[in-house]
Design a protein around this motif. Structure first.
Motif, mmCIF file in Angstrom:
data_model
loop_
_atom_site.group_PDB
_atom_site.id
_atom_site.type_symbol
_atom_site.label_atom_id
_atom_site.label_comp_id
_atom_site.label_asym_id
_atom_site.label_seq_id
_atom_site.Cartn_x
_atom_site.Cartn_y
_atom_site.Cartn_z
ATOM 1 N N PRO A 133 -17.909 37.280 4.215
ATOM 2 C CA PRO A 133 -17.694 36.828 3.018
ATOM 3 C C PRO A 133 -18.091 35.337 2.881
ATOM 4 O O PRO A 133 -18.635 34.814 3.912
ATOM 5 N N ALA A 134 -18.281 35.030 1.640
ATOM 6 C CA ALA A 134 -18.604 33.625 1.063
ATOM 7 C C ALA A 134 -20.239 33.345 1.269
ATOM 8 O O ALA A 134 -20.505 32.035 1.197
ATOM 9 N N VAL A 135 -21.013 34.126 1.884
ATOM 10 C CA VAL A 135 -22.263 33.931 2.226
ATOM 11 C C VAL A 135 -23.357 34.613 1.013
ATOM 12 O O VAL A 135 -24.005 34.044 0.660
ATOM 13 N N GLY A 136 -22.917 35.766 0.308
ATOM 14 C CA GLY A 136 -23.320 36.516 -0.405
ATOM 15 C C GLY A 136 -24.775 37.225 -0.015
ATOM 16 O O GLY A 136 -24.848 37.219 1.268
ATOM 17 N N PRO A 137 -25.611 37.814 -0.817
ATOM 18 C CA PRO A 137 -26.662 38.713 -0.524
ATOM 19 C C PRO A 137 -27.586 38.033 0.313
ATOM 20 O O PRO A 137 -28.326 38.773 1.176
ATOM 21 N N SER A 138 -27.867 36.823 0.436
ATOM 22 C CA SER A 138 -28.808 35.833 1.143
ATOM 23 C C SER A 138 -28.581 36.112 2.534
ATOM 24 O O SER A 138 -29.502 36.156 3.436
ATOM 25 N N GLN A 139 -27.670 36.709 3.054
ATOM 26 C CA GLN A 139 -27.079 36.843 4.200
ATOM 27 C C GLN A 139 -27.879 37.896 5.015
ATOM 28 O O GLN A 139 -28.134 38.152 6.280
ATOM 29 N N LEU A 140 -28.461 38.789 4.068
ATOM 30 C CA LEU A 140 -29.466 39.918 4.545
ATOM 31 C C LEU A 140 -30.817 39.414 4.872
ATOM 32 O O LEU A 140 -31.772 40.087 5.523
#
Length: 172
Positions: A133-140
């Motif tokens: 949670p809390a990181v958003g799609p950029s964690q991919l």
């Protein structure tokens, strides 16, 4: 249980300043649209997602590499777990080559499989990514680049001809 607490602590520490963390039990993952948009933004060609139970399958193409991105544990349109899978056939797709490839690389792992009626084996690469949670799609972003690099590497390792196109991943 200790691992879950540790992972949750790491997620909070790694959260960007000003990011809101989800209340416990409310975060369900990234939406299918967020995941497909991130794959597309990374330069991958993404086909329409297909759902089966609590899993969503997204066919993806990266040049000659065709793979499947499986989204696990989906509920209410969001998925917390992602798995990349690709299978490659070729003269070097042998148990020994796959074992050597695994010994020399991290993160993406491969296994040798003979699927269906095929007499020739395949080197199957898989990469699991747990979303937080809390990181958003950029964690991919980083996992996508790791996947692209290592799946292409495995494809080159097991295929001899320069223009060989890997086979589609096996149905799950």
């Amino acid at each position: 249980m200790k691992l879950a607490v540790l992972l949750a602590s790491c997620a909070v520490i790694a959260s960007p300043a000003g990011a809101q963390t989800a209340a416990p039990g409310t975060w369900k993952g990234l939406t299918v649209a967020e995941i497909t948009a991130q794959l597309t933004a990374s330069g991958l060609v993404v086909e329409a997602p297909q759902a089966q139970g609590d899993r969503v399958y997204i066919p993806v193409t990266d040049g000659a590499v065709r793979s499947i991105v499986t989204l696990f544990s989906c509920s209410d349109g969001a998925c917390p777990d992602v798995q990349f899978t690709a299978a490659f056939a070729g003269p070097q797709a042998t148990p020994d080559i796959v074992t050597r490839w695994n010994a020399e690389r991290r993160f993406v792992k491969a296994f040798y499989a003979v699927s269906g009626e095929a007499e020739e084996g395949q080197a199957v690469a898989q990469y699991d990514v747990l979303l937080v949670p809390a990181v958003g799609p950029s964690q991919l972003d980083d996992p996508i680049q790791v996947w692209r690099s290592l799946s292409n590497d495995l494809g080159r390792t097991v295929t001899v001809a320069a223009n060989a196109v890997p086979t589609a991943p096996p149905a799950q």
